[in-house]
Write a protein that holds these residues in place. Structure first.
Motif, PDB file in Angstrom:
ATOM      1  N   CYS A 139      -8.369  13.445 -10.749  1.00  0.00           N
ATOM      2  CA  CYS A 139      -9.023  13.631  -9.443  1.00  0.00           C
ATOM      3  C   CYS A 139      -9.225  15.119  -9.163  1.00  0.00           C
ATOM      4  O   CYS A 139      -8.263  15.872  -9.088  1.00  0.00           O
ATOM      5  CB  CYS A 139      -8.173  13.007  -8.339  1.00  0.00           C
ATOM      6  SG  CYS A 139      -8.815  13.341  -6.698  1.00  0.00           S
ATOM      7  N   PRO A 140     -10.470  15.579  -9.031  1.00  0.00           N
ATOM      8  CA  PRO A 140     -10.707  17.010  -8.880  1.00  0.00           C
ATOM      9  C   PRO A 140     -10.421  17.532  -7.467  1.00  0.00           C
ATOM     10  O   PRO A 140     -10.234  18.728  -7.287  1.00  0.00           O
ATOM     11  CB  PRO A 140     -12.201  17.154  -9.197  1.00  0.00           C
ATOM     12  CG  PRO A 140     -12.785  15.847  -8.804  1.00  0.00           C
ATOM     13  CD  PRO A 140     -11.725  14.812  -9.076  1.00  0.00           C
ATOM     14  N   THR A 141     -10.388  16.646  -6.493  1.00  0.00           N
ATOM     15  CA  THR A 141     -10.254  17.111  -5.118  1.00  0.00           C
ATOM     16  C   THR A 141      -8.824  17.062  -4.619  1.00  0.00           C
ATOM     17  O   THR A 141      -8.523  17.588  -3.546  1.00  0.00           O
ATOM     18  CB  THR A 141     -11.089  16.233  -4.178  1.00  0.00           C
ATOM     19  OG1 THR A 141     -10.549  14.894  -4.213  1.00  0.00           O
ATOM     20  CG2 THR A 141     -12.541  16.199  -4.592  1.00  0.00           C
ATOM     21  N   ALA A 143      -7.587  14.274  -3.753  1.00  0.00           N
ATOM     22  CA  ALA A 143      -7.547  13.150  -2.818  1.00  0.00           C
ATOM     23  C   ALA A 143      -6.444  12.173  -3.205  1.00  0.00           C
ATOM     24  O   ALA A 143      -5.755  11.619  -2.351  1.00  0.00           O
ATOM     25  CB  ALA A 143      -8.894  12.433  -2.795  1.00  0.00           C
ATOM     26  N   LEU A 144      -6.279  11.973  -4.509  1.00  0.00           N
ATOM     27  CA  LEU A 144      -5.190  11.118  -4.979  1.00  0.00           C
ATOM     28  C   LEU A 144      -3.925  11.959  -5.055  1.00  0.00           C
ATOM     29  O   LEU A 144      -3.939  13.078  -5.576  1.00  0.00           O
ATOM     30  CB  LEU A 144      -5.536  10.555  -6.355  1.00  0.00           C
ATOM     31  CG  LEU A 144      -6.410   9.291  -6.334  1.00  0.00           C
ATOM     32  CD1 LEU A 144      -7.200   9.167  -7.607  1.00  0.00           C
ATOM     33  CD2 LEU A 144      -5.551   8.060  -6.109  1.00  0.00           C
ATOM     34  N   VAL A 154      -4.686   7.252  -2.283  1.00  0.00           N
ATOM     35  CA  VAL A 154      -5.919   8.015  -2.052  1.00  0.00           C
ATOM     36  C   VAL A 154      -5.952   8.473  -0.593  1.00  0.00           C
ATOM     37  O   VAL A 154      -5.718   7.681   0.307  1.00  0.00           O
ATOM     38  CB  VAL A 154      -7.180   7.150  -2.261  1.00  0.00           C
ATOM     39  CG1 VAL A 154      -8.420   8.017  -2.308  1.00  0.00           C
ATOM     40  CG2 VAL A 154      -7.079   6.281  -3.484  1.00  0.00           C
ATOM     41  N   CYS A 159     -11.356  12.375  -0.377  1.00  0.00           N
ATOM     42  CA  CYS A 159     -12.147  11.858  -1.498  1.00  0.00           C
ATOM     43  C   CYS A 159     -13.641  12.093  -1.258  1.00  0.00           C
ATOM     44  O   CYS A 159     -14.167  11.772  -0.204  1.00  0.00           O
ATOM     45  CB  CYS A 159     -11.880  10.368  -1.669  1.00  0.00           C
ATOM     46  SG  CYS A 159     -12.999   9.576  -2.834  1.00  0.00           S
ATOM     47  N   ASN A 160     -14.294  12.686  -2.249  1.00  0.00           N
ATOM     48  CA  ASN A 160     -15.737  12.904  -2.103  1.00  0.00           C
ATOM     49  C   ASN A 160     -16.543  11.930  -2.966  1.00  0.00           C
ATOM     50  O   ASN A 160     -17.731  12.106  -3.158  1.00  0.00           O
ATOM     51  CB  ASN A 160     -16.111  14.356  -2.420  1.00  0.00           C
ATOM     52  CG  ASN A 160     -15.877  14.724  -3.884  1.00  0.00           C
ATOM     53  OD1 ASN A 160     -15.567  13.866  -4.697  1.00  0.00           O
ATOM     54  ND2 ASN A 160     -16.017  15.997  -4.197  1.00  0.00           N
ATOM     55  N   GLY A 161     -15.853  10.925  -3.475  1.00  0.00           N
ATOM     56  CA  GLY A 161     -16.588   9.873  -4.176  1.00  0.00           C
ATOM     57  C   GLY A 161     -17.170  10.298  -5.504  1.00  0.00           C
ATOM     58  O   GLY A 161     -18.196   9.772  -5.924  1.00  0.00           O
ATOM     59  N   CYS A 162     -16.496  11.240  -6.189  1.00  0.00           N
ATOM     60  CA  CYS A 162     -17.021  11.663  -7.486  1.00  0.00           C
ATOM     61  C   CYS A 162     -16.909  10.542  -8.512  1.00  0.00           C
ATOM     62  O   CYS A 162     -17.611  10.556  -9.521  1.00  0.00           O
ATOM     63  CB  CYS A 162     -16.290  12.902  -7.981  1.00  0.00           C
ATOM     64  SG  CYS A 162     -14.620  12.574  -8.569  1.00  0.00           S
ATOM     65  N   GLY A 163     -16.021   9.599  -8.284  1.00  0.00           N
ATOM     66  CA  GLY A 163     -15.941   8.428  -9.159  1.00  0.00           C
ATOM     67  C   GLY A 163     -15.229   8.669 -10.470  1.00  0.00           C
ATOM     68  O   GLY A 163     -15.246   7.812 -11.350  1.00  0.00           O
ATOM     69  N   TYR A 164     -14.584   9.824 -10.629  1.00  0.00           N
ATOM     70  CA  TYR A 164     -13.942  10.129 -11.902  1.00  0.00           C
ATOM     71  C   TYR A 164     -12.737   9.224 -12.160  1.00  0.00           C
ATOM     72  O   TYR A 164     -12.467   8.811 -13.290  1.00  0.00           O
ATOM     73  CB  TYR A 164     -13.507  11.595 -11.911  1.00  0.00           C
ATOM     74  CG  TYR A 164     -13.283  12.188 -13.277  1.00  0.00           C
ATOM     75  CD1 TYR A 164     -13.577  11.480 -14.440  1.00  0.00           C
ATOM     76  CD2 TYR A 164     -12.781  13.478 -13.415  1.00  0.00           C
ATOM     77  CE1 TYR A 164     -13.377  12.042 -15.686  1.00  0.00           C
ATOM     78  CE2 TYR A 164     -12.581  14.050 -14.650  1.00  0.00           C
ATOM     79  CZ  TYR A 164     -12.874  13.325 -15.787  1.00  0.00           C
ATOM     80  OH  TYR A 164     -12.672  13.889 -17.016  1.00  0.00           O
ATOM     81  N   CYS A 165     -12.007   8.913 -11.087  1.00  0.00           N
ATOM     82  CA  CYS A 165     -10.792   8.126 -11.257  1.00  0.00           C
ATOM     83  C   CYS A 165     -11.105   6.714 -11.748  1.00  0.00           C
ATOM     84  O   CYS A 165     -10.257   6.072 -12.356  1.00  0.00           O
ATOM     85  CB  CYS A 165     -10.036   8.063  -9.934  1.00  0.00           C
ATOM     86  SG  CYS A 165     -11.084   7.602  -8.549  1.00  0.00           S
ATOM     87  N   VAL A 183     -13.491   5.884  -3.009  1.00  0.00           N
ATOM     88  CA  VAL A 183     -12.731   4.918  -3.804  1.00  0.00           C
ATOM     89  C   VAL A 183     -11.543   4.410  -2.995  1.00  0.00           C
ATOM     90  O   VAL A 183     -11.031   5.092  -2.106  1.00  0.00           O
ATOM     91  CB  VAL A 183     -12.223   5.542  -5.124  1.00  0.00           C
ATOM     92  CG1 VAL A 183     -13.373   6.017  -5.971  1.00  0.00           C
ATOM     93  CG2 VAL A 183     -11.243   6.652  -4.842  1.00  0.00           C
TER      94      VAL A 183
HETATM   95  S1  SF4 Z   1     -13.529   9.513  -6.403  1.00  0.00           S
HETATM   96 FE1  SF4 Z   1     -11.440   9.462  -7.255  1.00  0.00          FE
HETATM   97  S2  SF4 Z   1     -11.329  11.309  -8.525  1.00  0.00           S
HETATM   98 FE2  SF4 Z   1     -13.121  11.593  -7.150  1.00  0.00          FE
HETATM   99  S3  SF4 Z   1     -12.292  12.665  -5.352  1.00  0.00           S
HETATM  100 FE3  SF4 Z   1     -12.185  10.478  -4.867  1.00  0.00          FE
HETATM  101  S4  SF4 Z   1     -10.090   9.894  -5.480  1.00  0.00           S
HETATM  102 FE4  SF4 Z   1     -10.519  11.864  -6.467  1.00  0.00          FE
END
Ligand code: SF4
Ligand code: SF4
Lengths: 305, 378
Positions: A139-141, A143-144, A154, A159-165, A183
């Motif tokens: 998670c880059p932000t 948020a997790l 989370v 969370c900016n919704g990058c969807g990486y997780c 997420v």
């Molecule tokens: S989508 Fe997942 S990885 Fe991206 S910021 Fe939100 S919690 Fe973190």
């Protein structure tokens, strides 16, 4: 495995605001699950999780199909033509069809050898709150995050919704809510356990298939339960996610299963992807140097051509 | 058969049809049609699953955003490297377009990244922390450092072209030093920008990405160099485009070799790069990249038109590679086979090892694979 190579977000050594709390988790004993879905309902009610599709899937009694942004507890139903463990009598009687619910379509010719054999596996799946949590690592932000209970949560305001997780999770747990952009997943009822309450699903479970407690204590309880089941002839009972030496360092939410994990839709040997990240950076660094050197080489080669 | 989610807001999305075969094993040969027919050419591995449902949740990224972002980031990074080389060997006709291309590409790549966020207005949260365990965090910081450098290099180059005695030309001369510094800076960060996207994909549970983490950075670097070479060939005068032609050949060779090695080493997961949409894209990439590099090397010096065509083919080939890698990943995440079968094989191998090593000692820990259960069928 060096913890420092992957950051300090692992659950094993407690950290954070200096609060030393025991790590909390779930032990889901699927051998007593009756498939009532009280956990699914309680989770939705308490956490105000939106509906996840009014769908008829034909997958036994399972119409929620899997964990996702709007399904934080998911009860799997598996019908098998196989005797229950306790029914493995070996008495050698010819099987008699009692007209029990059968696997297969009406009119199918059942194999007489397995006639009457039927078992229905039910299992309530949930976020594993991994010791080495890939979702949290990538998670880059930020948020997790790892809570003082050793769980993974989370922060929806970050969370900016990058969807990486989402593709990082080896279990297919966390997912993006399309009309929301962020997420969502199980929080192990962070709000409830902070107040000394047990999570909604565990509270609602009528058979104590879902047990909440200190992870160490749960692991002991689970080991005893497996032994007891084996003693009673349920030879297929095994623990999943209870081993602190497995690929995710042990799950904070682990299971007693009656068949191989993949039958329940669980990965048989999940490994946290960030275990290989130092090696990935090494290869990437080498490739970057190759590009730099290649650029110099091309510039020099290009002179003569 | 497809069912949809009927919600109070209407129909939301569609879920793939599935066969309600109990015990989980997918009935072989049932999944004809719906554009996935080529799957049938691949023999089904022996694996069990929950109604054929994927184990992983599906990649939520849009291909044009993220594969486009991989392509543009690579193009930008490698262009900056070539631009610096051109600048210091007196090839302004090559350096200029490459610098401009790098700036446009990196701008486009950042735009694609932001566009793909579920909450684009929160894109600055990417810089909320520095997190080496997250390639996306590392990448965000790289872009934050590289973007301004690429911009400064391009702007200084433009200013340097102003002629005459006026103030504008003086500005151009004044910006020469800083422009060169920015060019060097961008050339040093460029390779990182072009490469980090490989760990970005590979640091997931997606089998076709994770299993390729050793070769993927080289595939991406080769693809980036080929694209930048293509851009240089297409945009620069033939006499100055020598380095671009060389970069195209070197990059194409590296990309194709690394991609072949990656597919081979991946075992059964590698078939996701050969079948379906990903297979078509990867084949197109091979054809375009090979044709572009050869045309550029053989005819690029003589004919401006040939150089332009070769450049376009190389750029298209690089884009195809990124889209192919992207779709191989999504295909491998959508089929439980690629998750379950390799993991099951790993368990079986470990069990065999243990059985061979430990002889008769039956005392094991309470791992998932301890108690042998008869497999449902063969
Ligand atoms: S989508 Fe997942 S990885 Fe991206 S910021 Fe939100 S919690 Fe973190
Ligand atoms: S199961 Fe998935 S979502 Fe849950 S903590 Fe582990 S990696 Fe994260």
């Amino acid at each position: 495995m060096a913890v420092d190579s992957r950051g300090t977000a692992d659950a094993a050594p407690q950290h954070g605001s200096g609060e030393q709390r025991p790590r909390m988790g779930f032990f889901t004993d699927t051998s007593v699950c009756i498939g009532c879905k009280a956990c699914e309902v309680a989770c939705k009610e308490w956490n105000a999780v939106p509906e996840d599709g009014l769908d008829f899937t034909g997958m036994s009694y399972d119409n929620t199909t899997g964990l996702g942004a709007d399904t934080w507890r998911h009860v799997a139903f598996i019908e098998q033509r196989r005797p229950l463990g306790a029914q493995e009598t070996g008495a050698g009687r010819a099987p008699v069809d009692l007209g029990m619910p059968a696997v297969g379509r009406p009119g199918d010719d059942p194999d007489p050898a397995t006639l009457g054999d039927f078992r229905w596996l039910m299992s309530s799946d949930v976020c594993k709150h991994c010791t080495h949590a890939a979702c949290l690592d990538v998670c880059p932000t930020g948020a997790l995050f790892r809570t003082e209970f050793g769980t993974v949560v989370v922060q929806e305001d970050v969370c900016n919704g990058c969807g990486y997780c989402v593709p990082a999770c080896p279990y297919g747990v966390i997912d993006k809510r399309e009309d929301d952009g962020r997420v969502w997943k199980c929080t192990l009822c962070y709000d409830r356990i902070g107040d000394g309450l047990e999570p909604a699903c565990a509270k609602a479970c009528p058979t104590d298939s879902i047990q909440f407690g200190e992870l160490d204590e749960l692991r002991g309880r689970a080991a005893a339960r497996v032994e007891r089941l084996h003693g009673e002839g349920v030879s297929s009972a095994r623990l999943y996610g209870a081993d602190p030496d497995d690929g995710v360092g042990g799950a904070g939410a682990f299971f007693l299963l009656l068949d191989e994990p993949e039958v329940y839709g669980l990965p048989p040997d999940p490994v946290v992807t960030t275990r290989d990240l130092p090696d990935m950076w090494k290869h990437a660094g080498l490739a970057a140097l190759t590009l730099l050197a290649g650029g110099v080489a091309a510039t020099i080669l290009g002179r003569t051509r | 058969m497809t069912t949809s989610e009927v919600t109070r807001q209407g129909v939301r999305g569609e879920r793939p049809g599935r066969d309600a075969v109990t015990g989980g094993r997918r009935a072989p040969g049932r999944r004809k049609g719906r554009g996935r027919g080529e799957r049938l050419m691949v023999p089904d591995a022996d694996f069990r699953s929950y109604y054929g449902r994927p184990v992983l949740n599906q990649v939520v990224w849009a291909d044009y955003d993220i594969a486009g972002y991989l392509f543009l980031g690579g193009l930008a990074g490698a262009s900056s490297v070539l631009a610096a080389g051109a600048e210091f060997t007196g090839r302004p006709g090559l350096a200029g377009p490459l610098k401009a291309g790098a700036l446009v590409a990196i701008g486009g790549s950042v735009a694609a990244l932001v566009h793909d966020l579920g909450r684009p207005e929160r894109f600055l949260n990417m810089l909320r922390m520095v997190k080496p365990t997250s390639p996306m965090s590392v990448g965000s910081w790289l872009l934050a450092g590289y973007g301004p450098l690429a911009g400064a290099a391009a702007a200084a180059h433009l200013a340097g072209r102003l002629r005459g005695p006026g103030r504008a030309a003086a500005l151009g001369r004044a910006l020469r030093g800083p422009g060169r510094a920015a060019t060097v800076g961008a050339a040093l960060l460029g390779p990182a920008v072009a490469t980090y996207t490989a760990p970005l994909l590979c640091d997931t549970a997606v089998p076709a990405w994770h299993e390729g983490y050793r070769e993927m950075p080289f595939v991406f670097v080769g693809s980036a160099a080929a694209a930048a070479g293509g851009l240089g060939m297409a945009a620069a005068p033939v006499a100055q485009a020598g380095p671009a032609r060389a970069a195209a050949v070197l990059g194409a060779g590296l990309e194709l070799a690394a991609a072949a090695r990656m597919r081979r080493r991946m075992g059964m997961v590698g078939e996701t790069y050969r079948t379906g949409r990903a297979g078509r894209l990867m084949r197109a990439a091979t054809a375009l990249t090979t044709a572009g590099a050869l045309t550029g090397a053989l005819l690029g010096r003589r004919s401006r038109a040939a150089a332009a065509a070769a450049g376009a083919a190389l750029l298209a080939g690089s884009a195809c590679t990124r889209f192919g890698v992207f779709h191989a990943g999504t295909a491998s995440a959508a089929d439980p086979k690629y998750t379950v079968a390799p993991q099951r094989a790993r368990i079986d191998a470990a069990d065999a090892d243990r059985a061979a090593g430990a002889g008769g000692s039956a005392a094991g820990d309470a791992g998932a694979a301890d108690i042998p259960v008869p497999r449902a069928s063969a």
